[in-house]
Write a protein that holds these residues in place. Structure first.
Motif, PDB file in Angstrom:
ATOM      1  N   CYS A  39       0.813  -1.219   0.000  1.00  0.00           N
ATOM      2  CA  CYS A  39       0.000   0.000   0.000  1.00  0.00           C
ATOM      3  C   CYS A  39       0.846   1.267   0.000  1.00  0.00           C
ATOM      4  O   CYS A  39       0.317   2.373   0.169  1.00  0.00           O
ATOM      5  N   ASP A  71      -7.946  11.857   3.089  1.00  0.00           N
ATOM      6  CA  ASP A  71      -8.752  10.889   2.339  1.00  0.00           C
ATOM      7  C   ASP A  71      -7.888   9.759   1.797  1.00  0.00           C
ATOM      8  O   ASP A  71      -8.255   8.575   1.874  1.00  0.00           O
ATOM      9  N   GLU A  72      -6.743  10.120   1.231  1.00  0.00           N
ATOM     10  CA  GLU A  72      -5.857   9.112   0.671  1.00  0.00           C
ATOM     11  C   GLU A  72      -5.264   8.234   1.771  1.00  0.00           C
ATOM     12  O   GLU A  72      -5.118   7.017   1.608  1.00  0.00           O
ATOM     13  N   ARG A  75      -7.830   5.681   2.767  1.00  0.00           N
ATOM     14  CA  ARG A  75      -7.982   4.631   1.769  1.00  0.00           C
ATOM     15  C   ARG A  75      -6.825   3.634   1.847  1.00  0.00           C
ATOM     16  O   ARG A  75      -7.039   2.415   1.803  1.00  0.00           O
ATOM     17  N   ARG A  76      -5.619   4.149   1.974  1.00  0.00           N
ATOM     18  CA  ARG A  76      -4.461   3.270   2.041  1.00  0.00           C
ATOM     19  C   ARG A  76      -4.439   2.462   3.339  1.00  0.00           C
ATOM     20  O   ARG A  76      -4.020   1.300   3.350  1.00  0.00           O
ATOM     21  N   ALA A  79      -6.821  -0.405   2.929  1.00  0.00           N
ATOM     22  CA  ALA A  79      -6.234  -1.412   2.052  1.00  0.00           C
ATOM     23  C   ALA A  79      -5.138  -2.192   2.761  1.00  0.00           C
ATOM     24  O   ALA A  79      -5.009  -3.412   2.591  1.00  0.00           O
TER      25      ALA A  79
END
Length: 231
Positions: A39, A71-72, A75-76, A79
């Motif tokens: 990731c 936000d990123e 998400r990471r 994941a």
């Protein structure tokens, strides 16, 4: 560093999972590394070592936020948790995930002596449930506490407090916490537990645990009944 232990037997033992009741067998650290790598979340081994025992999603989110916008990073982190859990489920499916020697007997003896035992973990609910099922532990513990039931994971004290609520045990001075990481010990101390016990069967060694306030250091959870004078 040592604090004075409480004078009586506890009414409740709050135990960690991986490295305390379940053998790690070298599975967790590679799972972390794979999650960070896949990731693209930067980390150092030293920084990761200091976070062993933390809630896993929160850990990945913290590391991701050092590089990415909110936000990123979220998400990471999500994941990375999927990668981490996939690695550990493969570990279970490949024959891993066996109890620490003497752990089941210790829990059984504690409960026979009238001491309640609650299981906690930095893993998320689904993985904890899978491990409990894998080990046949459905009836072994009085309660299982999941990270999504509390505002924050270790070193915050909320897992301990939730275990007290689920088992209806008070005061916290009659609670013992046991775990294999410095964060386990910090959570016990932050809760005000009467016994804050480190074990040398998991992530952190005697030097690391010894620098963290505690009441006892034991080879493993198997030594717990003897500590409390339980035959």
């Amino acid at each position: 560093m040592s604090a004075q232990p409480a004078p009586l037997r506890p009414l409740l033992v709050v135990t960690d999972l991986m490295g305390t009741t379940l053998r790690d067998d070298g599975a967790v650290l590679p799972a972390y590394r794979a999650a960070f790598a896949e990731c693209a979340i930067p980390f150092t081994e030293e920084a990761l070592a200091a976070k062993r025992g933390a809630h896993k999603l929160s850990l990945f989110a913290e590391f991701a936020a050092r590089r990415y916008a909110a936000d990123e990073a979220g998400r990471r982190a999500a994941a990375a948790l999927e990668v981490f859990e996939r690695q550990l489920r493969h570990f279970l499916a490949s024959g891993g995930g066996t109890p620490i020697d003497g752990a089941e007997e210790a829990v059984t003896r504690l409960r026979a002596a009238g001491i309640k035992v609650a299981l906690t973990s930095g893993f998320d609910r689904g993985l904890i449930a899978d491990i409990v099922k894998h080990c046949g532990w459905g009836e072994l513990f009085d309660a299982v506490v999941y990270p999504d039931e509390v505002p924050a994971g270790r070193p915050a004290p909320y897992l301990v407090f939730q275990a007290m609520q689920k088992t209806r045990i008070e005061p916290v001075a009659r609670v013992a916490t046991i775990g294999d990481t410095a964060l386990d010990l910090e959570a016990g101390s932050n809760a005000g537990a009467g016994w804050v016990i480190g074990v040398l069967s998991g992530a952190h060694d005697a030097e690391t645990l010894g620098r963290t306030p505690h009441t006892h250091l034991l080879p493993s959870i198997a030594a717990l009944p003897a500590l409390f004078g339980i035959p």
